[in-house]
Design a protein around this motif. Structure first.
Motif, short mmCIF file in Angstrom:
data_model
loop_
_atom_site.label_atom_id
_atom_site.label_comp_id
_atom_site.label_asym_id
_atom_site.label_seq_id
_atom_site.Cartn_x
_atom_site.Cartn_y
_atom_site.Cartn_z
N TRP A 70 26.60 68.81 42.85
CA TRP A 70 26.81 67.68 42.17
C TRP A 70 25.56 66.42 42.10
O TRP A 70 25.36 65.96 41.10
N SER A 71 25.15 66.50 43.36
CA SER A 71 24.21 65.56 43.44
C SER A 71 22.97 65.91 42.65
O SER A 71 22.05 65.22 41.95
N TYR A 96 33.13 63.38 47.67
CA TYR A 96 33.69 62.15 47.79
C TYR A 96 32.96 60.94 47.66
O TYR A 96 33.43 59.87 46.97
N GLU A 97 31.77 60.90 48.05
CA GLU A 97 30.71 59.76 47.84
C GLU A 97 30.59 59.62 46.43
O GLU A 97 30.54 58.40 45.89
N TRP A 98 30.51 60.41 45.67
CA TRP A 98 30.50 60.17 44.00
C TRP A 98 31.58 59.56 43.26
O TRP A 98 31.87 58.84 42.42
N ARG A 99 32.82 60.13 43.98
CA ARG A 99 34.34 59.66 43.47
C ARG A 99 34.34 58.23 43.71
O ARG A 99 34.55 57.53 42.83
N VAL A 100 33.94 57.72 44.94
CA VAL A 100 33.78 56.34 45.24
C VAL A 100 32.90 55.66 44.18
O VAL A 100 33.28 54.51 43.89
N LYS A 101 31.63 56.18 44.15
CA LYS A 101 30.76 55.43 43.22
C LYS A 101 31.33 55.39 41.71
O LYS A 101 31.11 54.41 41.10
N TYR A 102 31.87 56.29 41.12
CA TYR A 102 32.72 56.23 39.80
C TYR A 102 33.56 55.40 39.76
O TYR A 102 33.85 54.36 38.81
#
Length: 132
Positions: A70-71, A96-102
């Motif tokens: 993903w990154s 998880y970190e991308w879900r939070v960002k989105y």
């Protein structure tokens, strides 16, 4: 008539390539499993299928692949890595970190969140309803 003619004149060694007893899901699983690690464009198409297609094997084959890459996709932005594709990916397949960002940037809608109706939005604009 044309199907019979087609089968009658074709080479027998290719006959097996025109039919399969696999379900769509089994066929997709086999294609993902046989794909090379660098064939992201091939694999990404399976995530746009109905979730029942990869329900039995997605956790094993697709989830680790999306979590790992993903990154890289966020940096490289391949042509298929669009907002609509991202919205179609199950949340648990996104790191998880991308879900939070989105969620913070409103770039990805959490399907568990209930959408407001048009009437509620109009009432909010008119000041009749407080936003939750």
């Amino acid at each position: 008539i044309s199907l019979v003619t087609f089968v009658a004149v074709m080479k027998r060694e290719y006959l097996h390539t025109f039919y399969s007893f696999d379900t769509f899901s089994e066929s997709c699983r086999k294609r993902v499993k046989s794909a090379r690690e660098d064939q992201d464009e091939l694999k990404q198409g399976f995530l746009t299928c109905h979730p029942s297609t990869f329900a039995g094997w997605g956790e094993e084959l697709l989830k680790p692949w999306t979590l790992k890459n993903w990154s890289k996709w966020e940096e490289e932005k391949p042509a298929w890595f669009t907002d609509s594709w991202i919205e179609g990916v199950p949340n648990e397949y996104v790191p998880y970190e991308w879900r939070v960002k989105y969620k913070k940037t409103k770039g990805r809608v959490d399907p568990q969140m209930r959408r407001r109706s048009s009437v509620q939005q109009v009432k909010m604009l008119m000041g009749d309803v407080e936003e939750k």
